[in-house]
Enzyme design. Structure first.
Site, PDB file in Angstrom:
ATOM      1  N   HIS A  66      -5.625  27.385  24.289  1.00  0.00           N
ATOM      2  CA  HIS A  66      -6.421  28.392  23.688  1.00  0.00           C
ATOM      3  C   HIS A  66      -7.554  28.448  24.671  1.00  0.00           C
ATOM      4  O   HIS A  66      -8.264  27.402  24.781  1.00  0.00           O
ATOM      5  CB  HIS A  66      -6.804  28.012  22.350  1.00  0.00           C
ATOM      6  CG  HIS A  66      -7.573  28.902  21.750  1.00  0.00           C
ATOM      7  ND1 HIS A  66      -9.079  28.790  21.060  1.00  0.00           N
ATOM      8  CD2 HIS A  66      -7.719  30.389  21.430  1.00  0.00           C
ATOM      9  CE1 HIS A  66      -9.434  29.769  20.681  1.00  0.00           C
ATOM     10  NE2 HIS A  66      -8.657  30.622  20.780  1.00  0.00           N
TER      11      HIS A  66
ATOM     12  N   GLU B  65      -3.556  31.576  26.387  1.00  0.00           N
ATOM     13  CA  GLU B  65      -4.205  32.503  25.934  1.00  0.00           C
ATOM     14  C   GLU B  65      -5.658  32.721  26.559  1.00  0.00           C
ATOM     15  O   GLU B  65      -6.468  31.747  26.817  1.00  0.00           O
ATOM     16  CB  GLU B  65      -4.647  32.545  24.186  1.00  0.00           C
ATOM     17  CG  GLU B  65      -5.049  33.684  23.494  1.00  0.00           C
ATOM     18  CD  GLU B  65      -6.858  33.302  23.340  1.00  0.00           C
ATOM     19  OE1 GLU B  65      -7.181  34.374  23.019  1.00  0.00           O
ATOM     20  OE2 GLU B  65      -7.249  32.410  23.906  1.00  0.00           O
TER      21      GLU B  65
ATOM     22  N   HIS C 145     -15.074  35.387  26.117  1.00  0.00           N
ATOM     23  CA  HIS C 145     -14.665  35.477  24.491  1.00  0.00           C
ATOM     24  C   HIS C 145     -15.870  36.254  23.784  1.00  0.00           C
ATOM     25  O   HIS C 145     -15.612  37.468  23.155  1.00  0.00           O
ATOM     26  CB  HIS C 145     -14.610  34.093  23.563  1.00  0.00           C
ATOM     27  CG  HIS C 145     -14.249  34.599  22.215  1.00  0.00           C
ATOM     28  ND1 HIS C 145     -15.210  34.538  21.344  1.00  0.00           N
ATOM     29  CD2 HIS C 145     -13.235  34.780  21.420  1.00  0.00           C
ATOM     30  CE1 HIS C 145     -14.661  34.785  20.078  1.00  0.00           C
ATOM     31  NE2 HIS C 145     -13.565  34.625  20.338  1.00  0.00           N
TER      32      HIS C 145
END
Length: 239
Positions: A7, A35, A50
């Site tokens: 992640h 990801e 993000h």
């Protein structure tokens, strides 16, 4: 075989969405997918970050979209995690693609709506075309319209819907968007839904699982479950 997906890179050991986190994930053979989150700089360059704002993971402030690539690259994107990462910068998507090419599957989350970042789908697809990586990625997003746009632009690239919650007619929404990846927040994903999606030929990603007990549970649902985790080592210890 269950897929271990790192992640935001190996974000349990290095600052998320940085080349340091990407390199760490690439150093572990058991990690077969990764990801990352993509937004656009003010001058239209796809970058990895993000949050829509800079404060949490950089020394900057304000909206990502209000800063040029040059301004973003001047920021320290690693010290918040540890002083040893003070040289880390916000990477471009192109840098990430060059790092992972031929080594694992990259799950590119478009952190946007089509209105927020006009042209983001085209710019990401252009880079995938340039580096011949259409077969090595998923493009995913919470925004169904954006995924439909990706499908209209390019039928080759695998696309997925990201879901937090338990919407009605979930599989029908997948079909309508032309998506083949269901990426769902683990608290809302059930074994029944995961198996129903797989029966229709979809791949299922569960996120974000860091407790070994939860990881073991989801692994037991089906051998093809893909598990997105900040701590890949915890999952690999169970395999």
């Amino acid at each position: 075989m269950n897929i271990c997906m790192a992640h935001r890179g190996w974000s349990g050991k290095a600052p998320e969405n940085t080349l340091a986190a990407i390199r760490l994930a690439l150093s572990e053979p058991g990690i077969s997918a990764m990801e990352i989150d993509v937004q656009l700089s003010r001058d239209g360059v796809p970058v990895l970050i993000h949050d829509f704002t800079l404060e949490r993971t950089t020394t900057g402030s304000g909206l990502v979209m209000n800063h040029t690539l040059e301004e973003l690259r001047a920021l320290d994107a690693g010290s918040w995690f540890g002083e040893e990462f003070s040289d880390e910068r916000i990477p471009t998507l192109e840098e990430a693609l060059l790092a992972v090419k031929g080594r694992l599957t990259l799950n590119i989350e478009l952190k946007a709506t089509s209105d927020m970042y006009p042209g983001i789908a085209e710019k990401v697809l252009e880079l995938l075309e340039k580096h011949d990586m259409k077969q090595e990625v998923y493009i995913t997003s919470f925004d169904h319209d954006l995924i439909r746009q990706v499908r209209q632009l390019d039928q080759e690239v695998v696309t997925g819907l990201i879901v937090l919650g338990r919407p009605v007619l979930m599989l029908e929404q997948m079909e309508e968007a032309g998506a083949t990846i269901l990426s769902m927040g683990y608290p809302y994903l059930t074994r029944e839904l995961a198996l129903a999606a797989m029966d229709k030929g979809y791949k299922v990603v569960a996120w974000t699982l860091d407790d070994p007990r939860d990881i073991r549970t989801v692994m037991s649902w089906h051998a093809d479950m893909q598990i997105c985790t900040n701590h890949p080592d915890r999952m690999l210890a169970l395999i």
